[in-house]
Design an enzyme around this catalytic site. Sequence first.
Site, PDB file in Angstrom:
ATOM      1  N   SER A   1       0.835  -1.201   0.000  1.00  0.00           N
ATOM      2  CA  SER A   1       0.000   0.000   0.000  1.00  0.00           C
ATOM      3  C   SER A   1       0.874   1.259   0.000  1.00  0.00           C
ATOM      4  O   SER A   1       1.986   1.241   0.544  1.00  0.00           O
ATOM      5  CB  SER A   1      -0.855  -0.043   1.270  1.00  0.00           C
ATOM      6  OG  SER A   1      -1.952   0.825   1.192  1.00  0.00           O
ATOM      7  N   PRO A   2       0.393   2.362  -0.586  1.00  0.00           N
ATOM      8  CA  PRO A   2       1.216   3.581  -0.565  1.00  0.00           C
ATOM      9  C   PRO A   2       1.516   4.043   0.862  1.00  0.00           C
ATOM     10  O   PRO A   2       0.612   4.100   1.689  1.00  0.00           O
ATOM     11  CB  PRO A   2       0.354   4.609  -1.304  1.00  0.00           C
ATOM     12  CG  PRO A   2      -0.994   3.999  -1.487  1.00  0.00           C
ATOM     13  CD  PRO A   2      -0.861   2.536  -1.326  1.00  0.00           C
TER      14      PRO A   2
ATOM     15  N   GLN B   1       1.125   6.636  -6.463  1.00  0.00           N
ATOM     16  CA  GLN B   1      -0.074   7.379  -6.058  1.00  0.00           C
ATOM     17  C   GLN B   1       0.237   8.858  -6.195  1.00  0.00           C
ATOM     18  O   GLN B   1       1.231   9.333  -5.635  1.00  0.00           O
ATOM     19  CB  GLN B   1      -0.405   7.045  -4.605  1.00  0.00           C
ATOM     20  CG  GLN B   1      -1.711   7.684  -4.132  1.00  0.00           C
ATOM     21  CD  GLN B   1      -1.928   7.483  -2.651  1.00  0.00           C
ATOM     22  OE1 GLN B   1      -1.068   7.840  -1.841  1.00  0.00           O
ATOM     23  NE2 GLN B   1      -3.060   6.931  -2.284  1.00  0.00           N
TER      24      GLN B   1
ATOM     25  N   TYR C   1      -7.198  14.923   1.753  1.00  0.00           N
ATOM     26  CA  TYR C   1      -6.359  15.734   0.866  1.00  0.00           C
ATOM     27  C   TYR C   1      -7.249  16.401  -0.190  1.00  0.00           C
ATOM     28  O   TYR C   1      -8.464  16.243  -0.174  1.00  0.00           O
ATOM     29  CB  TYR C   1      -5.226  14.871   0.276  1.00  0.00           C
ATOM     30  CG  TYR C   1      -4.372  14.302   1.381  1.00  0.00           C
ATOM     31  CD1 TYR C   1      -3.737  15.165   2.287  1.00  0.00           C
ATOM     32  CD2 TYR C   1      -4.257  12.932   1.595  1.00  0.00           C
ATOM     33  CE1 TYR C   1      -2.994  14.663   3.359  1.00  0.00           C
ATOM     34  CE2 TYR C   1      -3.517  12.429   2.656  1.00  0.00           C
ATOM     35  CZ  TYR C   1      -2.891  13.305   3.535  1.00  0.00           C
ATOM     36  OH  TYR C   1      -2.175  12.817   4.590  1.00  0.00           O
TER      37      TYR C   1
ATOM     38  N   ARG D   1      -7.894   5.881  -4.962  1.00  0.00           N
ATOM     39  CA  ARG D   1      -8.108   5.572  -3.533  1.00  0.00           C
ATOM     40  C   ARG D   1      -9.143   6.534  -2.985  1.00  0.00           C
ATOM     41  O   ARG D   1      -9.025   7.749  -3.174  1.00  0.00           O
ATOM     42  CB  ARG D   1      -6.805   5.669  -2.741  1.00  0.00           C
ATOM     43  CG  ARG D   1      -7.051   5.531  -1.237  1.00  0.00           C
ATOM     44  CD  ARG D   1      -5.805   5.263  -0.419  1.00  0.00           C
ATOM     45  NE  ARG D   1      -5.517   3.826  -0.383  1.00  0.00           N
ATOM     46  CZ  ARG D   1      -4.726   3.240   0.524  1.00  0.00           C
ATOM     47  NH1 ARG D   1      -4.125   3.963   1.454  1.00  0.00           N
ATOM     48  NH2 ARG D   1      -4.519   1.934   0.503  1.00  0.00           N
TER      49      ARG D   1
ATOM     50  N   ARG E   1       1.444  -1.488   7.152  1.00  0.00           N
ATOM     51  CA  ARG E   1       2.349  -1.675   8.294  1.00  0.00           C
ATOM     52  C   ARG E   1       2.895  -3.083   8.420  1.00  0.00           C
ATOM     53  O   ARG E   1       4.051  -3.270   8.805  1.00  0.00           O
ATOM     54  CB  ARG E   1       1.639  -1.219   9.582  1.00  0.00           C
ATOM     55  CG  ARG E   1       1.463   0.294   9.603  1.00  0.00           C
ATOM     56  CD  ARG E   1       0.434   0.733  10.590  1.00  0.00           C
ATOM     57  NE  ARG E   1      -0.899   0.302  10.191  1.00  0.00           N
ATOM     58  CZ  ARG E   1      -2.008   0.603  10.855  1.00  0.00           C
ATOM     59  NH1 ARG E   1      -1.933   1.347  11.951  1.00  0.00           N
ATOM     60  NH2 ARG E   1      -3.190   0.181  10.421  1.00  0.00           N
TER      61      ARG E   1
END
Length: 390
Positions: free
Chosen positions: A22-23, A99, A186, A234, A332
């Site tokens: 994942s980014p 991304q 964002y 996303r 993670r």
Amino acid sequence: MVKLFEKVVFRGVELNNRIVVSPMGMYSAENGYVTPFHLVHYGKFAMGGAGLVFVEQTSVTRKGRITNGDPGLWEDGQIEGMRQIVHVIKAHGSKAAIQINHGGRKSSQQRAFRGNGPLTDRDIEMGEERWTPTGPSDVSFSDGFQAPIPLSKEGLVGVRDAFVATARRAVLAGFDIVELHMAHGYLLQSFLSPLANFRTDEYGGSLENRMRFPLEVTKAVRAAIPSAMPLFVRISATDWIDGGWEIEDSVIFSRKLKELGVDLVDCSTGGNLRAGSTNANLTRGPGYQVPFAERVRREAGIATGAVGMIRTPDFAEKILQDERADLIFMARQMLFNPFWALHAAEYFGLTANFENWPEQYGWWLTKWGGALRANGESLHGADKYPEAAE
Ligand SMILES: Cc1cc2nc3c(=O)[nH]c(=O)nc-3n(C[C@H](O)[C@H](O)[C@H](O)COP(=O)(O)O)c2cc1C
């Protein structure tokens, strides 16, 4: 058949398996340029066998950076560093995705590992630059954050064109897949969400109006990249806040994304606030966002990525077997164990002789594994450390 290790095709790109790194922003770029740290960091995930490795959120403009440490692709000189990362990822059989993002009202903040809040005077003393962010409206993200300057219509065209130019640079760098970041508060998500968008023009108000700018960006980027190149988006499937963006909105939005030629919706949540609000009550248990990936997949009829507290091979496999998502994004757990994909293959009995491992390792590990087995030891025996003595 283990679905996690089934190949999957998006347009002209075939992934060896359904495991995605994942980014993850590393906040370690220098003036928007990636460094040798990034090369090692991303190369290691490809060596670890993930089908797709994401390069972190990368800014489309200098002022769109979330932090001073974000990489960018807002100028041509930034392509070469990314090209090297792509080369290393592909050399190990993975595909490379990037991304692209504009931080909007969450721009100009601290690097996560330095506090993840507004920049302080101490940060400025340490050399960080502070700038005034832009957003849909003049409402700040949270207490202590700067109020953004609302983007004018010309400003919106400029941001849209910056996404297009960045996507083109990503193509030149050799990336296989581009993802638009429309999550976590964002810029693009802040247009979608009524917690951040208070505009009175055609870009604010109704759901249709709030979706307008993100859809314009999607359309322009889709037209600018090769038709064989997949485009992912996303989303934050919910703000987790009453009066905010909801899963029902995500389903409607995902249908529109599909119409515009988006290939997969990567279903995250949260990251957007109203001043004084909190979503701290949200419990982040195993697979807590999977129900959103499932619902978008079923109701919008588009491929989805599931992300969030997915850690074991069995759980990842079950999500796919139950047709709740098409790809498994992991963050993670990959920092904890970059070789997770190879270990999962071994767990499922798919690489008894380390066939999927880098050949530089496999030859040795085969002999080592044989010796361990002869001694009656398990491959993972040494990873299970005894509890520390009192
Ligand atoms: C260090 C770190 C940086 C992150 N940066 C990004 C990012 O650049 N873009 C993004 O969409 N999500 C980012 N995330 C969120 C992750 O992609 C992922 O959605 C989240 O960590 C939940 O997955 P996990 O439980 O497997 O870690 C980041 C997460 C971490 C831990």
